[in-house]
Design a protein around this motif. Structure first.
Motif, mmCIF file in Angstrom:
data_model
loop_
_atom_site.group_PDB
_atom_site.id
_atom_site.type_symbol
_atom_site.label_atom_id
_atom_site.label_comp_id
_atom_site.label_asym_id
_atom_site.label_seq_id
_atom_site.Cartn_x
_atom_site.Cartn_y
_atom_site.Cartn_z
ATOM 1 N N UNK A 1 0.844 -1.212 0.000
ATOM 2 C CA UNK A 1 0.000 0.000 0.000
ATOM 3 C C UNK A 1 0.872 1.253 0.000
ATOM 4 N N UNK A 2 1.948 1.225 0.762
ATOM 5 C CA UNK A 2 2.829 2.392 0.891
ATOM 6 C C UNK A 2 3.435 2.775 -0.460
ATOM 7 N N UNK A 3 3.671 1.786 -1.326
ATOM 8 C CA UNK A 3 4.291 2.036 -2.625
ATOM 9 C C UNK A 3 3.266 2.105 -3.760
ATOM 10 N N UNK A 4 1.987 2.210 -3.388
ATOM 11 C CA UNK A 4 0.897 2.412 -4.359
ATOM 12 C C UNK A 4 0.838 1.306 -5.406
ATOM 13 N N UNK A 5 1.128 0.079 -4.974
ATOM 14 C CA UNK A 5 1.039 -1.060 -5.897
ATOM 15 C C UNK A 5 -0.412 -1.521 -6.006
ATOM 16 N N UNK A 6 -0.812 -1.896 -7.204
ATOM 17 C CA UNK A 6 -2.208 -2.243 -7.467
ATOM 18 C C UNK A 6 -2.397 -3.679 -7.928
ATOM 19 N N UNK A 7 -1.308 -4.409 -8.193
ATOM 20 C CA UNK A 7 -1.446 -5.735 -8.800
ATOM 21 C C UNK A 7 -0.855 -6.852 -7.946
ATOM 22 N N UNK A 8 -0.497 -6.547 -6.685
ATOM 23 C CA UNK A 8 0.120 -7.538 -5.807
ATOM 24 C C UNK A 8 -0.912 -8.066 -4.814
#
Length: 278
Positions: free
Chosen positions: A187-194
């Motif tokens: 969430x902190x790195x704004x990942x959307x596909x993990x």
């Protein structure tokens, strides 16, 4: 699953080189999971459930006349872990391309700037194995590839893989602390596909991936290789680390048994990382 308790061993070493490197290698074989080099020597961490009274008996360097090594140890509770990391965690930059830093560090002007709060999860980029896995990801094509990060720790490798264009991705770790920490860092790195999954290799049944990243340890890799290969798509790649130069023949033999072909080796302070393809 309850939180995992760790023991922290604080070693004072004189002279430090090459003693620290040898000590880390021997501690790794004994079951210690993570290491932080300090001004006085090295701090090493092991899960309390993996600890036993004779844990240091086979550490030959401790009885060597060439070096003066002393140590203390203590339980590491979740409540003081952030303070431990803030004291010891310095940002790193890999190949002038990827930075791994904590939220309290200033941002780097690099292509991939990853922010993690390590807590008790291992995988900050400081350890040789994580550093080499980052190098593998940087130099290989991940765009549009489905990826498994097995033993994800902080989630840093899955995060970098997504930043390199991979999707979808599964980040798996059996340790509840790592699972929760990876959720936070994703969430902190704004990942959307993990997708972060708590569990071991048994959770992989029925899944398939173009690329598998497994930075764990030799015994787990050997134990679970058949499962990994069953999940690897034809023409896929698997990146392995968490072991030493001396372990290469054993790892390679297991990979070749499952028809994987060796492609590349990275080495850093006697730790190695291997790439295989099928």
């Amino acid at each position: 699953m309850s939180n995992t308790i760790y023991l922290g061993y604080y070693f004072k070493v004189e002279p430090q080189q090459p003693a620290v490197e040898i000590l880390i290698a021997e501690l790794g074989y004994a079951g210690f999971e993570s290491f932080v080099e300090t001004e006085e020597g090295v701090t090493a961490y092991i899960q309390k459930e993996e600890w036993h009274e004779a844990i240091l008996e086979d550490i030959q360097i401790l009885s060597s006349d060439e070096f003066d090594i002393s140590f203390t140890f203590e339980d590491i509770e979740q409540t003081n872990w952030n303070a431990e990391w803030e004291k010891n965690f310095n940002p790193i930059v890999v190949d002038d391309t990827c930075a791994v830093r904590a939220p309290f560090h200033e941002a780097f002007n690099v292509e991939y700037d990853i922010v993690i709060e390590p807590k008790m999860s291992f995988g900050t980029g400081h350890h040789e194995t994580t550093h080499m896995m980052i190098q593998h990801i940087l130099k290989n094509d991940f765009k549009g590839k489905s990826v498994l990060d097995m033993g994800c720790g902080t989630g840093v490798l899955a995060i970098l893989a997504e930043k390199k264009g991979a999707k979808p991705l599964d980040a798996v770790d059996y340790d509840n602390w790592c699972y929760l920490n990876s959720l936070e860092n994703v969430e902190r790195n704004n990942c959307e596909h993990i997708t972060v999954i708590e569990g071991d290799a048994s959770v992989l049944k029925g899944k398939s991936y173009d690329i598998i990243i497994a930075n764990i340890n030799r015994n787990i890799l050997l134990q679970d290789m058949e499962t990994y290969v069953s999940c690897l798509n034809k023409g896929g790649s698997i990146y392995l680390s968490g072991f030493y130069n001396d372990d290469i023949p054993m790892i390679t033999a297991e990979c070749e048994k499952h028809l994987l072909k060796f492609e590349e080796k990275l080495e850093r302070n006697n730790w190695v990382s291997l790439k295989f393809i099928n």
